[in-house]
Design a protein around this motif. Sequence first.
Motif, mmCIF file in Angstrom:
data_model
loop_
_atom_site.group_PDB
_atom_site.id
_atom_site.type_symbol
_atom_site.label_atom_id
_atom_site.label_comp_id
_atom_site.label_asym_id
_atom_site.label_seq_id
_atom_site.Cartn_x
_atom_site.Cartn_y
_atom_site.Cartn_z
ATOM 1 N N ALA A 71 -5.394 -24.932 -5.442
ATOM 2 C CA ALA A 71 -3.996 -24.601 -5.141
ATOM 3 C C ALA A 71 -3.907 -23.266 -4.410
ATOM 4 C CB ALA A 71 -3.184 -24.555 -6.434
ATOM 5 N N ALA A 72 -4.808 -22.350 -4.746
ATOM 6 C CA ALA A 72 -4.853 -21.037 -4.098
ATOM 7 C C ALA A 72 -6.211 -20.413 -4.385
ATOM 8 C CB ALA A 72 -3.732 -20.135 -4.625
ATOM 9 N N THR A 73 -6.583 -19.463 -3.539
ATOM 10 C CA THR A 73 -7.797 -18.680 -3.783
ATOM 11 C C THR A 73 -7.492 -17.217 -3.509
ATOM 12 O OG1 THR A 73 -8.607 -18.978 -1.521
ATOM 13 C CG2 THR A 73 -9.402 -20.549 -3.167
ATOM 14 N N GLN A 74 -8.305 -16.372 -4.123
ATOM 15 C CA GLN A 74 -8.220 -14.945 -3.830
ATOM 16 C C GLN A 74 -9.633 -14.370 -3.874
ATOM 17 O OE1 GLN A 74 -6.662 -11.662 -6.502
ATOM 18 N NE2 GLN A 74 -4.932 -11.952 -5.104
ATOM 19 N N HIS A 75 -10.097 -13.932 -2.706
ATOM 20 C CA HIS A 75 -11.429 -13.333 -2.583
ATOM 21 C C HIS A 75 -11.298 -11.821 -2.513
ATOM 22 C CE1 HIS A 75 -12.136 -17.445 -1.234
ATOM 23 N NE2 HIS A 75 -13.427 -17.240 -1.354
ATOM 24 N N ARG A 76 -12.160 -11.128 -3.254
ATOM 25 C CA ARG A 76 -12.183 -9.668 -3.215
ATOM 26 C C ARG A 76 -13.579 -9.217 -2.801
ATOM 27 N NH1 ARG A 76 -9.493 -11.573 -7.097
ATOM 28 N NH2 ARG A 76 -10.935 -11.280 -8.831
ATOM 29 N N VAL A 77 -13.645 -8.484 -1.712
ATOM 30 C CA VAL A 77 -14.915 -7.971 -1.196
ATOM 31 C C VAL A 77 -15.252 -6.687 -1.942
ATOM 32 C CG1 VAL A 77 -16.116 -7.105 0.855
ATOM 33 C CG2 VAL A 77 -14.495 -9.019 1.057
ATOM 34 N N LEU A 78 -16.478 -6.600 -2.429
ATOM 35 C CA LEU A 78 -16.891 -5.456 -3.241
ATOM 36 C C LEU A 78 -18.005 -4.687 -2.529
ATOM 37 C CD1 LEU A 78 -16.859 -7.429 -6.613
ATOM 38 C CD2 LEU A 78 -15.073 -5.931 -5.734
ATOM 39 N N ASN A 79 -19.136 -4.502 -3.178
ATOM 40 C CA ASN A 79 -20.250 -3.739 -2.618
ATOM 41 C C ASN A 79 -20.830 -4.427 -1.386
ATOM 42 O OD1 ASN A 79 -19.878 -2.380 -5.020
ATOM 43 N ND2 ASN A 79 -21.697 -3.239 -5.981
ATOM 44 N N GLN A 80 -21.334 -3.613 -0.490
ATOM 45 C CA GLN A 80 -22.031 -4.128 0.679
ATOM 46 C C GLN A 80 -23.210 -3.243 1.005
ATOM 47 O OE1 GLN A 80 -19.075 -4.384 3.887
ATOM 48 N NE2 GLN A 80 -19.696 -6.499 4.043
ATOM 49 N N HIS A 81 -24.257 -3.875 1.488
ATOM 50 C CA HIS A 81 -25.390 -3.122 2.037
ATOM 51 C C HIS A 81 -26.001 -3.964 3.153
ATOM 52 C CE1 HIS A 81 -28.699 -0.396 2.435
ATOM 53 N NE2 HIS A 81 -29.539 -1.402 2.334
ATOM 54 N N HIS A 82 -25.987 -3.426 4.354
ATOM 55 C CA HIS A 82 -26.553 -4.118 5.510
ATOM 56 C C HIS A 82 -27.512 -3.185 6.243
ATOM 57 C CE1 HIS A 82 -23.068 -6.670 4.713
ATOM 58 N NE2 HIS A 82 -23.775 -7.624 5.295
ATOM 59 N N GLU A 92 -26.196 -7.872 2.358
ATOM 60 C CA GLU A 92 -25.588 -8.546 1.222
ATOM 61 C C GLU A 92 -24.179 -8.017 1.012
ATOM 62 O OE1 GLU A 92 -27.763 -9.882 -2.627
ATOM 63 O OE2 GLU A 92 -27.304 -7.743 -2.836
ATOM 64 N N THR A 93 -23.267 -8.939 0.704
ATOM 65 C CA THR A 93 -21.887 -8.601 0.382
ATOM 66 C C THR A 93 -21.549 -9.221 -0.968
ATOM 67 O OG1 THR A 93 -21.213 -8.595 2.716
ATOM 68 C CG2 THR A 93 -19.465 -8.847 1.092
ATOM 69 N N TYR A 117 -23.057 -12.803 -1.068
ATOM 70 C CA TYR A 117 -23.315 -13.425 0.235
ATOM 71 C C TYR A 117 -24.539 -12.778 0.856
ATOM 72 C CZ TYR A 117 -18.714 -15.690 0.392
ATOM 73 O OH TYR A 117 -17.620 -16.479 0.151
ATOM 74 N N GLN A 118 -25.452 -13.608 1.320
ATOM 75 C CA GLN A 118 -26.598 -13.136 2.090
ATOM 76 C C GLN A 118 -26.193 -13.298 3.557
ATOM 77 O OE1 GLN A 118 -29.249 -11.824 0.155
ATOM 78 N NE2 GLN A 118 -27.524 -12.171 -1.236
ATOM 79 N N ASP A 119 -25.990 -12.183 4.242
ATOM 80 C CA ASP A 119 -25.373 -12.167 5.568
ATOM 81 C C ASP A 119 -26.378 -11.931 6.686
ATOM 82 O OD1 ASP A 119 -22.790 -12.335 4.417
ATOM 83 O OD2 ASP A 119 -22.627 -10.149 4.297
ATOM 84 N N ARG A 120 -26.103 -12.585 7.802
ATOM 85 C CA ARG A 120 -26.722 -12.243 9.082
ATOM 86 C C ARG A 120 -25.597 -12.157 10.094
ATOM 87 N NH1 ARG A 120 -31.597 -16.609 9.354
ATOM 88 N NH2 ARG A 120 -32.544 -16.034 7.381
ATOM 89 N N LEU A 121 -25.609 -11.073 10.850
ATOM 90 C CA LEU A 121 -24.596 -10.875 11.883
ATOM 91 C C LEU A 121 -25.274 -10.454 13.174
ATOM 92 C CD1 LEU A 121 -23.428 -9.287 9.056
ATOM 93 C CD2 LEU A 121 -21.355 -9.572 10.398
ATOM 94 N N ARG A 122 -24.571 -10.674 14.273
ATOM 95 C CA ARG A 122 -25.056 -10.238 15.582
ATOM 96 C C ARG A 122 -23.872 -9.622 16.330
ATOM 97 N NH1 ARG A 122 -27.281 -14.768 17.516
ATOM 98 N NH2 ARG A 122 -29.153 -14.193 16.371
ATOM 99 N N ARG A 123 -24.173 -8.535 17.034
ATOM 100 C CA ARG A 123 -23.155 -7.924 17.888
ATOM 101 C C ARG A 123 -23.133 -8.728 19.190
ATOM 102 N NH1 ARG A 123 -22.714 -2.127 17.640
ATOM 103 N NH2 ARG A 123 -24.967 -2.188 17.534
ATOM 104 N N ILE A 124 -22.003 -9.356 19.452
ATOM 105 C CA ILE A 124 -21.830 -10.177 20.649
ATOM 106 C C ILE A 124 -20.582 -9.667 21.369
ATOM 107 C CG2 ILE A 124 -21.403 -12.507 21.545
ATOM 108 C CD1 ILE A 124 -22.821 -13.572 18.987
ATOM 109 N N ASP A 125 -20.742 -9.277 22.612
ATOM 110 C CA ASP A 125 -19.631 -8.723 23.398
ATOM 111 C C ASP A 125 -18.925 -7.597 22.647
ATOM 112 O OD1 ASP A 125 -20.139 -10.503 25.492
ATOM 113 O OD2 ASP A 125 -18.836 -12.046 24.622
ATOM 114 N N GLY A 126 -19.724 -6.762 21.971
ATOM 115 C CA GLY A 126 -19.190 -5.596 21.297
ATOM 116 C C GLY A 126 -18.598 -5.846 19.919
ATOM 117 N N ARG A 127 -18.631 -7.093 19.428
ATOM 118 C CA ARG A 127 -18.056 -7.405 18.110
ATOM 119 C C ARG A 127 -19.144 -7.948 17.192
ATOM 120 N NH1 ARG A 127 -13.871 -11.671 18.311
ATOM 121 N NH2 ARG A 127 -15.523 -12.661 19.469
ATOM 122 N N TRP A 128 -19.087 -7.569 15.918
ATOM 123 C CA TRP A 128 -20.023 -8.091 14.931
ATOM 124 C C TRP A 128 -19.520 -9.443 14.445
ATOM 125 C CZ3 TRP A 128 -24.755 -6.479 14.166
ATOM 126 C CH2 TRP A 128 -25.094 -5.179 14.522
#
Length: 151
Positions: A71-82, A92-93, A117-128
């Motif tokens: 019916a609804a969700t609420q995500h809260r982002v906490l610690n991060q280390h990249h 990780e997030t 979350y185990q994250d992988r990101l790439r900077r593409i056209d100046g954006r992560w």
Amino acid sequence: MNAVDAEVRRLLDEQAIRRAATLYAIGADRRDPAIWTAIMAEEMVLVTPRGRIEGRARVLAALPRLAAAFAATQHRVLNQHHIIDGDDATGETYCVADHMTEAADGARSILSWAIRYQDRLRRIDGRWLFTRRELVLDWEERRAAVPRAAG
């Protein structure tokens, strides 16, 4: 680039990565494909306990399933280390995601997930942009949802 410039660049990159994680959470909660499109690379891969989804278009198609399941969700982002290496980042997030379910009799409950979350990101056209997110579910908890007071 001098040491101060390098430190400023690192801080800006870390903030941009945090913003991407925050927008991911907002996009999930609002079921908004435009938000997710803005933070995911075309080759996005999402891995969940239920399976693997490859390609941004397929990941976006999961949003209606999320809406149908809860019916609804609420995500809260906490610690991060990249760790940032040029135009690539891995890390990780931590997140707590609450999912409201509603039974046929109208009773509501919250399914709360402790996520890393185990994250992988790439900077593409100046954006992560996310290229991969793996949802690691550390534990879950179910509790009753108290109805909101009228007024």
